[in-house]
Scaffold this motif. Structure first.
Motif, PDB file in Angstrom:
ATOM      1  N   ALA A  63       0.987  -1.023   0.074  1.00 30.15           N
ATOM      2  CA  ALA A  63      -0.012   0.086  -0.090  1.00 30.15           C
ATOM      3  C   ALA A  63       0.802   1.271  -0.237  1.00 30.15           C
ATOM      4  CB  ALA A  63      -0.867  -0.030   1.124  1.00 30.15           C
ATOM      5  N   GLY A  64       0.286   2.266  -0.564  1.00 29.13           N
ATOM      6  CA  GLY A  64       1.052   3.544  -0.774  1.00 29.13           C
ATOM      7  C   GLY A  64       2.095   3.628  -1.859  1.00 29.13           C
ATOM      8  N   HIS A  65       2.846   4.589  -2.002  1.00 31.52           N
ATOM      9  CA  HIS A  65       3.677   4.642  -3.153  1.00 31.52           C
ATOM     10  C   HIS A  65       5.061   4.679  -2.835  1.00 31.52           C
ATOM     11  CE1 HIS A  65       3.108   8.690  -1.522  1.00 31.52           C
ATOM     12  NE2 HIS A  65       4.549   8.965  -1.556  1.00 31.52           N
ATOM     13  N   GLU A  66       5.540   4.251  -1.589  1.00 29.92           N
ATOM     14  CA  GLU A  66       7.091   4.124  -1.107  1.00 29.92           C
ATOM     15  C   GLU A  66       7.546   2.972  -2.060  1.00 29.92           C
ATOM     16  OE1 GLU A  66       8.872   5.810   0.839  1.00 29.92           O
ATOM     17  OE2 GLU A  66       7.250   7.058   0.937  1.00 29.92           O
ATOM     18  N   ASP A  67       6.679   1.843  -2.474  1.00 29.86           N
ATOM     19  CA  ASP A  67       7.421   0.783  -3.317  1.00 29.86           C
ATOM     20  C   ASP A  67       7.742   1.338  -4.541  1.00 29.86           C
ATOM     21  OD1 ASP A  67       4.678   1.309  -3.653  1.00 29.86           O
ATOM     22  OD2 ASP A  67       3.954  -0.749  -3.847  1.00 29.86           O
ATOM     23  N   VAL A  68       6.987   2.424  -5.218  1.00 26.20           N
ATOM     24  CA  VAL A  68       7.456   3.072  -6.553  1.00 26.20           C
ATOM     25  C   VAL A  68       8.575   4.053  -6.274  1.00 26.20           C
ATOM     26  CG1 VAL A  68       6.945   4.508  -8.245  1.00 26.20           C
ATOM     27  CG2 VAL A  68       5.213   3.061  -7.337  1.00 26.20           C
ATOM     28  N   LEU A  69       8.662   4.689  -5.111  1.00 25.85           N
ATOM     29  CA  LEU A  69      10.021   5.377  -4.969  1.00 25.85           C
ATOM     30  C   LEU A  69      11.300   4.548  -4.801  1.00 25.85           C
ATOM     31  CD1 LEU A  69       8.282   8.121  -2.580  1.00 25.85           C
ATOM     32  CD2 LEU A  69       8.962   8.239  -4.889  1.00 25.85           C
ATOM     33  N   ARG A  70      11.039   3.446  -3.990  1.00 28.87           N
ATOM     34  CA  ARG A  70      12.360   2.457  -3.808  1.00 28.87           C
ATOM     35  C   ARG A  70      12.930   1.971  -5.220  1.00 28.87           C
ATOM     36  NH1 ARG A  70       9.434   0.809   0.532  1.00 28.87           N
ATOM     37  NH2 ARG A  70       8.764  -0.798  -0.468  1.00 28.87           N
ATOM     38  N   LYS A  71      11.898   1.483  -5.980  1.00 25.32           N
ATOM     39  CA  LYS A  71      12.226   1.041  -7.509  1.00 25.32           C
ATOM     40  C   LYS A  71      12.917   2.045  -8.240  1.00 25.32           C
ATOM     41  CE  LYS A  71      10.838  -1.132 -11.776  1.00 25.32           C
ATOM     42  NZ  LYS A  71      12.086  -1.344 -11.937  1.00 25.32           N
ATOM     43  N   VAL A  72      12.112   3.198  -8.365  1.00 24.22           N
ATOM     44  CA  VAL A  72      12.866   4.153  -9.270  1.00 24.22           C
ATOM     45  C   VAL A  72      14.262   4.549  -8.685  1.00 24.22           C
ATOM     46  CG1 VAL A  72      12.324   6.657 -10.232  1.00 24.22           C
ATOM     47  CG2 VAL A  72      10.773   4.932 -10.174  1.00 24.22           C
ATOM     48  N   THR A  73      14.331   4.922  -7.314  1.00 23.82           N
ATOM     49  CA  THR A  73      15.619   5.289  -6.782  1.00 23.82           C
ATOM     50  C   THR A  73      16.830   4.445  -6.905  1.00 23.82           C
ATOM     51  OG1 THR A  73      14.440   6.837  -5.149  1.00 23.82           O
ATOM     52  CG2 THR A  73      16.564   6.100  -4.488  1.00 23.82           C
ATOM     53  N   ALA A  74      16.343   3.119  -6.981  1.00 26.69           N
ATOM     54  CA  ALA A  74      17.329   1.933  -6.933  1.00 26.69           C
ATOM     55  C   ALA A  74      17.829   1.932  -8.525  1.00 26.69           C
ATOM     56  CB  ALA A  74      16.723   0.468  -6.740  1.00 26.69           C
ATOM     57  N   ASP A  75      16.484   2.153  -9.400  1.00 28.98           N
ATOM     58  CA  ASP A  75      17.189   1.841 -10.903  1.00 28.98           C
ATOM     59  C   ASP A  75      17.992   3.379 -11.227  1.00 28.98           C
ATOM     60  OD1 ASP A  75      15.410  -0.167 -11.218  1.00 28.98           O
ATOM     61  OD2 ASP A  75      13.752   0.962 -11.945  1.00 28.98           O
ATOM     62  N   LEU A  76      17.574   4.274 -10.682  1.00 26.84           N
ATOM     63  CA  LEU A  76      18.433   5.504 -11.031  1.00 26.84           C
ATOM     64  C   LEU A  76      19.996   5.468 -10.478  1.00 26.84           C
ATOM     65  CD1 LEU A  76      15.988   8.305 -10.826  1.00 26.84           C
ATOM     66  CD2 LEU A  76      16.879   7.561 -12.978  1.00 26.84           C
ATOM     67  N   GLY A  77      19.842   4.722  -9.434  1.00 24.48           N
ATOM     68  CA  GLY A  77      21.163   4.531  -8.849  1.00 24.48           C
ATOM     69  C   GLY A  77      22.013   5.937  -8.348  1.00 24.48           C
ATOM     70  N   ASP A  78      23.042   5.992  -8.927  1.00 28.30           N
ATOM     71  CA  ASP A  78      24.059   7.484  -8.581  1.00 28.30           C
ATOM     72  C   ASP A  78      23.534   8.572  -9.491  1.00 28.30           C
ATOM     73  OD1 ASP A  78      25.072   6.531 -10.779  1.00 28.30           O
ATOM     74  OD2 ASP A  78      27.051   6.910 -10.249  1.00 28.30           O
ATOM     75  N   LYS A  79      22.522   8.465 -10.262  1.00 28.96           N
ATOM     76  CA  LYS A  79      22.021   9.558 -11.295  1.00 28.96           C
ATOM     77  C   LYS A  79      21.077  10.501 -10.534  1.00 28.96           C
ATOM     78  CE  LYS A  79      22.893   6.895 -15.132  1.00 28.96           C
ATOM     79  NZ  LYS A  79      22.604   6.705 -16.505  1.00 28.96           N
ATOM     80  N   SER A  80      20.380  10.002  -9.334  1.00 26.73           N
ATOM     81  CA  SER A  80      19.637  10.867  -8.606  1.00 26.73           C
ATOM     82  C   SER A  80      19.597  10.380  -7.278  1.00 26.73           C
ATOM     83  CB  SER A  80      18.115  10.810  -9.049  1.00 26.73           C
ATOM     84  OG  SER A  80      17.287  11.441  -8.646  1.00 26.73           O
ATOM     85  N   ASP A  81      18.948  11.041  -6.180  1.00 27.45           N
ATOM     86  CA  ASP A  81      18.899  10.513  -4.845  1.00 27.45           C
ATOM     87  C   ASP A  81      17.487  10.603  -4.581  1.00 27.45           C
ATOM     88  OD1 ASP A  81      18.021  13.155  -4.446  1.00 27.45           O
ATOM     89  OD2 ASP A  81      20.038  13.796  -3.470  1.00 27.45           O
ATOM     90  N   ALA A  82      17.249   9.940  -3.308  1.00 28.59           N
ATOM     91  CA  ALA A  82      15.779   9.470  -3.021  1.00 28.59           C
ATOM     92  C   ALA A  82      14.873  10.972  -2.704  1.00 28.59           C
ATOM     93  CB  ALA A  82      15.769   8.803  -1.540  1.00 28.59           C
TER      94      ALA A  82
END
Length: 104
Positions: A63-82
């Motif tokens: 539930a919620g959107h934290e799962d999406v944020l985790r995925k996108v943050t992990a995918d971006l790696g060092d190209k962006s931060d949380a």
């Protein structure tokens, strides 16, 4: 039908409509976030379509959107931060809500 029944029915209809709009806004925001991240990652058009689906599916993990944020943050790696991803998602959600209000 009494006035009370009419009011109850109207309230239930409004609640259902509001929940539907919230779901649509969240889904649209996730798509926009995926497109933003995909552009940073340099995804092609075909890869972008697949990536958008992956991000949208990740929203069903919990539930919620934290799962999406985790995925996108992990995918971006060092190209962006949380924090940047979180801010971008908030902006995407605001845009999505504005678009939906314009369609109504």
């Amino acid at each position: 039908m009494t006035t009370f029944d009419d009011r109850e029915s109207a309230f239930e209809n409004k609640f259902a409509h509001d929940e539907e709009m919230k779901f649509k806004a969240e889904a649209r925001a996730n798509k926009k976030l995926a497109e933003w991240a995909g552009a940073i990652l340099g995804k092609s058009e075909a890869e972008m379509e697949t990536y958008v689906v992956e991000v949208i599916k990740s929203d069903f993990e919990e539930a919620g959107h934290e799962d999406v944020l985790r995925k996108v943050t992990a995918d971006l790696g060092d190209k962006s931060d949380a924090d940047t991803v979180r801010a971008q998602r908030a902006e995407c959600l605001a845009q999505a809500k504005e678009e939906l209000m314009g369609e109504a």
